[in-house]
Each structure stands twice: as C-alpha cells, then as structure tokens.
Design an enzyme around this catalytic site. Structure first.
Site: not given
Length: 266
Positions: A72, A117, A120, A140
């Site tokens: 992110a 992310g 992910e 995270e």
C-alpha cells in the site's frame, strides 16, 4: 508480438501471441506502491481481462527492476482522514479481488520486494514464479494494521495455519530461497529471469483448452476446503460445463488424428 492497453498511468495490459496476457504494474517511481489511483486502474484492467475470452492465461509482472510491489502507498494513507480511508476501502479491495477472481489461470512473476499488498497480489495468483532477488512478506502488524488484501486467508491456504501465523505475527521478510522452501513461491529461477520463466510457463499452459483451463480453475478454487463429497460435486459440475463443448470435441478429434488441436474456445 504484443499489443498494449493502458489503464491510467500505472497499469498496462499486454496481449501476447498464443492467448497470453501480461498485466503489468507500472508505477516505477513509487516501486509500484498501490495508491487509490493504481487500485482503480488494476480493478479496471482485471475487469477487462476477465471479460476477454481470447485470454487463456494472465501473467502479473512489474516494470520496476528492483521491486514487484512494495504494498500500500503509506504516504497516501498518511494523508487520509478516517472518513476518506473508509471510503477508499472498497476500491482497494476491488484491486485484490480483481486479480483473485480472474477466471483464467494466473501467474505472478516476482523479483525484488513483494511486501504487504504486493505479496497479496502475488498470492491472489494461482502460481508464483520468483527469482533469486525476491523478498516477500506480510509486515502489516509492524505498522499497526493487518493484511487486508487477502493475506490472512490466502497465506494459510498455501503454507498452513501455523506457518502463516508465524509469518504474519512476526512481520518478517523472507528471502527467495527460504520462500521457495516454505512454499511461499512455487518456482525459483535465476536472477532476472522471473518474467521470462513465467511467460514461458504461461505459453505451456495456454497450449491447452481455454474452456478446460477455466473450468479446471473453477473446480480447484470452489472445491478447496470442502469435504470430499462436496468437492466431487463441484468437480462434476465443472466437468459437465465442458463435456459437450467445442473444445472437448476438438480435443478428442485432434488426439485421434494425431495433430495439434485448434481450440475454438467455446
């Protein structure tokens, strides 16, 4: 030979020969950090690919030479009010589910950092090809949140609940060799060869029936985690969806005539 389609300034779709599409993360100045604009572009690109029956395999790649995706965009996140963050959440989710829900087989080509992310996005693919420079992880909790792009659900499906818990709770980064040993990536290739290896594997997969590939992915995804009897029902439904297709007729004919199939894709 390929043609390109841009989604904003940060995502590119390249269509190669042999029914292979390449979905390129192209925000190199930010090491492909997922901003709101990039999330929207990625969701749009995935919707376009999902609706294209001419694509048998999609390969997720990066234009940055030292990173797949660093996760992110924390600089942007830091500027968001709580209300704006709430409004952004569905758009962020749409990017990750866009990759996850692609109906054809998907491969991620990972080099350098694939964190948060970024990892992910790779986990949302069916297979991950990584080179020796790859560093993956879900850090995270070290910044006060949790994996929110599917990591808490996709990682244990790859490596088991306890291993996933250790990786999420420690927030540690995992280098390429250990990542391959733990099953965090599926194929480890020499430095700089992740994209070429993933595209080569995509070509091999795309030589098979487009209808069969999509049905096989559907059965694998929907059947995962079900009891055996329920899983077999999922498989039977997927089999019935292809048993009377043009691809099935062509596959049988090509086998009997000892020639390469010419898939109609229907």
């Amino acid at each position: 030979m390929s043609d390109e389609q841009r989604f904003g300034d940060v995502v590119v779709v390249r269509r190669h020969a042999a029914r292979v599409a390449e979905l390129v993360l192209d925000r190199p100045k930010a090491m492909n950090a997922v901003s709101s604009a990039m999330a929207a572009a990625l969701a749009d690109a995935c919707a376009t690919l999902a609706a294209d029956p001419a694509v048998s395999v999609t390969v997720l790649t990066s234009s940055h030479d030292r990173a797949f995706c660093v996760g992110a965009d924390l600089k942007e996140r830091n500027s968001l009010t709580d209300a704006k963050l709430v409004r952004q959440r569905p758009h962020a989710r749409a990017a990750y589910t866009g990759v996850l829900d692609l109906p054809m087989p998907t491969l991620a080509a990972v080099h350098g950092y694939a964190l948060g992310g970024g990892f992910e996005l790779a986990l949302a693919c069916d297979l991950i090809v990584a080179d020796g420079t790859a560093v993956v992880g879900l850090p995270e909790v070290s910044v006060g949140v949790i994996p929110g792009g599917g990591g808490t659900q996709l990682l244990p499906r790859r490596v088991g609940a306890a291993r996933a818990a250790e990786l999420v709770f420690t927030a540690r980064r995992v280098a390429a060799e250990e990542a391959a040993r733990l099953g965090l990536v599926d194929q480890l290739v020499p430095d700089g060869e992740d994209r070429a290896a993933a595209l080569e594997l995509a070509d091999r997969i795309a030589a098979n029936s487009p209808v069969g590939l999509r049905a096989a992915k559907r059965a694998l995804r929907l059947g995962h985690g079900l009891d055996l009897r329920s899983g077999l029902e999922v498989e039977d439904a997927a089999w019935r969806s292809v048993a009377f297709s043009g691809d099935r007729a062509e596959g049988v004919a090509a086998f009997n005539e000892k020639r390469a199939p010419r898939w109609p894709g229907e």
